[in-house]
Design a protein around this motif. Sequence first.
Motif, PDB file in Angstrom:
ATOM      1  N   ASP A 120      42.720  38.382  44.465  1.00 17.61           N
ATOM      2  CA  ASP A 120      41.815  39.455  44.881  1.00 17.61           C
ATOM      3  C   ASP A 120      40.550  39.465  44.027  1.00 17.61           C
ATOM      4  O   ASP A 120      39.457  39.686  44.536  1.00 17.61           O
ATOM      5  CB  ASP A 120      42.494  40.819  44.780  1.00 17.61           C
ATOM      6  CG  ASP A 120      43.496  41.046  45.896  1.00 17.61           C
ATOM      7  OD1 ASP A 120      43.386  40.366  46.938  1.00 17.61           O
ATOM      8  OD2 ASP A 120      44.376  41.900  45.725  1.00 17.61           O
ATOM      9  N   GLN A 121      40.679  39.228  42.737  1.00 21.14           N
ATOM     10  CA  GLN A 121      39.508  39.206  41.853  1.00 21.14           C
ATOM     11  C   GLN A 121      38.573  38.057  42.199  1.00 21.14           C
ATOM     12  O   GLN A 121      37.376  38.170  42.025  1.00 21.14           O
ATOM     13  CB  GLN A 121      39.943  39.118  40.393  1.00 21.14           C
ATOM     14  CG  GLN A 121      40.548  40.400  39.876  1.00 21.14           C
ATOM     15  CD  GLN A 121      41.138  40.219  38.507  1.00 21.14           C
ATOM     16  OE1 GLN A 121      41.800  39.222  38.234  1.00 21.14           O
ATOM     17  NE2 GLN A 121      40.915  41.188  37.650  1.00 21.14           N
TER      18      GLN A 121
ATOM     19  N   HIS B 186      38.270  49.773  44.014  1.00 25.79           N
ATOM     20  CA  HIS B 186      38.524  49.411  45.401  1.00 25.79           C
ATOM     21  C   HIS B 186      40.002  49.246  45.722  1.00 25.79           C
ATOM     22  O   HIS B 186      40.368  48.668  46.727  1.00 25.79           O
ATOM     23  CB  HIS B 186      37.762  48.124  45.753  1.00 25.79           C
ATOM     24  CG  HIS B 186      36.294  48.347  45.845  1.00 25.79           C
ATOM     25  ND1 HIS B 186      35.472  48.268  44.757  1.00 25.79           N
ATOM     26  CD2 HIS B 186      35.516  48.696  46.897  1.00 25.79           C
ATOM     27  CE1 HIS B 186      34.224  48.536  45.136  1.00 25.79           C
ATOM     28  NE2 HIS B 186      34.241  48.801  46.419  1.00 25.79           N
ATOM     29  N   SER B 187      40.856  49.773  44.863  1.00 27.84           N
ATOM     30  CA  SER B 187      42.302  49.648  45.145  1.00 27.84           C
ATOM     31  C   SER B 187      42.848  50.933  45.723  1.00 27.84           C
ATOM     32  O   SER B 187      42.230  51.936  45.799  1.00 27.84           O
ATOM     33  CB  SER B 187      43.064  49.286  43.879  1.00 27.84           C
ATOM     34  OG  SER B 187      42.905  50.273  42.898  1.00 27.84           O
TER      35      SER B 187
ATOM     36  N   ARG C 189      34.357  43.105  36.764  1.00 27.94           N
ATOM     37  CA  ARG C 189      35.184  42.688  37.894  1.00 27.94           C
ATOM     38  C   ARG C 189      36.478  43.515  37.922  1.00 27.94           C
ATOM     39  O   ARG C 189      36.894  43.986  38.975  1.00 27.94           O
ATOM     40  CB  ARG C 189      35.502  41.203  37.803  1.00 27.94           C
ATOM     41  CG  ARG C 189      36.180  40.660  39.048  1.00 27.94           C
ATOM     42  CD  ARG C 189      36.695  39.235  38.882  1.00 27.94           C
ATOM     43  NE  ARG C 189      35.816  38.336  38.182  1.00 27.94           N
ATOM     44  CZ  ARG C 189      35.048  37.432  38.770  1.00 27.94           C
ATOM     45  NH1 ARG C 189      35.025  37.317  40.074  1.00 27.94           N
ATOM     46  NH2 ARG C 189      34.308  36.623  38.047  1.00 27.94           N
ATOM     47  N   ASN C 190      37.092  43.729  36.772  1.00 27.82           N
ATOM     48  CA  ASN C 190      38.316  44.531  36.703  1.00 27.82           C
ATOM     49  C   ASN C 190      38.061  45.981  37.116  1.00 27.82           C
ATOM     50  O   ASN C 190      38.874  46.586  37.819  1.00 27.82           O
ATOM     51  CB  ASN C 190      38.924  44.472  35.303  1.00 27.82           C
ATOM     52  CG  ASN C 190      39.484  43.111  34.961  1.00 27.82           C
ATOM     53  OD1 ASN C 190      39.827  42.326  35.850  1.00 27.82           O
ATOM     54  ND2 ASN C 190      39.565  42.810  33.685  1.00 27.82           N
TER      55      ASN C 190
ATOM     56  N   MET D  31      37.784  46.142  40.841  1.00 24.99           N
ATOM     57  CA  MET D  31      39.097  46.072  41.472  1.00 24.99           C
ATOM     58  C   MET D  31      39.770  47.435  41.417  1.00 24.99           C
ATOM     59  O   MET D  31      40.386  47.863  42.388  1.00 24.99           O
ATOM     60  CB  MET D  31      39.971  45.030  40.777  1.00 24.99           C
ATOM     61  CG  MET D  31      39.533  43.590  41.004  1.00 24.99           C
ATOM     62  SD  MET D  31      39.570  43.097  42.728  1.00 24.99           S
ATOM     63  CE  MET D  31      41.304  43.340  43.101  1.00 24.99           C
TER      64      MET D  31
ATOM     65  N   ASP E  89      31.537  41.419  47.454  1.00 26.82           N
ATOM     66  CA  ASP E  89      32.859  41.139  48.012  1.00 26.82           C
ATOM     67  C   ASP E  89      32.699  39.977  48.988  1.00 26.82           C
ATOM     68  O   ASP E  89      32.111  40.137  50.057  1.00 26.82           O
ATOM     69  CB  ASP E  89      33.389  42.381  48.724  1.00 26.82           C
ATOM     70  CG  ASP E  89      34.809  42.216  49.215  1.00 26.82           C
ATOM     71  OD1 ASP E  89      35.270  41.061  49.379  1.00 26.82           O
ATOM     72  OD2 ASP E  89      35.467  43.239  49.448  1.00 26.82           O
TER      73      ASP E  89
ATOM     74  N   LEU F 232      35.638  38.752  44.451  1.00 27.27           N
ATOM     75  CA  LEU F 232      34.471  39.427  43.907  1.00 27.27           C
ATOM     76  C   LEU F 232      33.619  38.390  43.184  1.00 27.27           C
ATOM     77  O   LEU F 232      34.061  37.790  42.217  1.00 27.27           O
ATOM     78  CB  LEU F 232      34.888  40.543  42.955  1.00 27.27           C
ATOM     79  CG  LEU F 232      35.756  41.634  43.568  1.00 27.27           C
ATOM     80  CD1 LEU F 232      36.152  42.649  42.517  1.00 27.27           C
ATOM     81  CD2 LEU F 232      35.040  42.307  44.723  1.00 27.27           C
TER      82      LEU F 232
END
Length: 75
Positions: A5-6, A74-75, A67-68, A71, A23, A9
């Motif tokens: 998933d990362q 957007h989770s 980036r983290n 995530m 994204d 990005l």
Amino acid sequence: MITADQRMLVFEPLGNGAWRLCDARVEESSAERLIAYVERAASGGYEAIWIGAGLRSSHHATREDIRNAAMARHS
């Protein structure tokens, strides 16, 4: 370790010390692709301006930290 998933990005360069965090799953022509503008801060680290969240900003030690944070948002 970077998750699958990362990897979706991506940092797209805008110039010296500036990027768009996007994204990659969203079409390039869509405004929804843009997550944040990122700049290298003069004091060290990176400043992220988050799009779609009221244009809030945050400071991070590394681009990976940005980036983290994306995530988590957007989770």
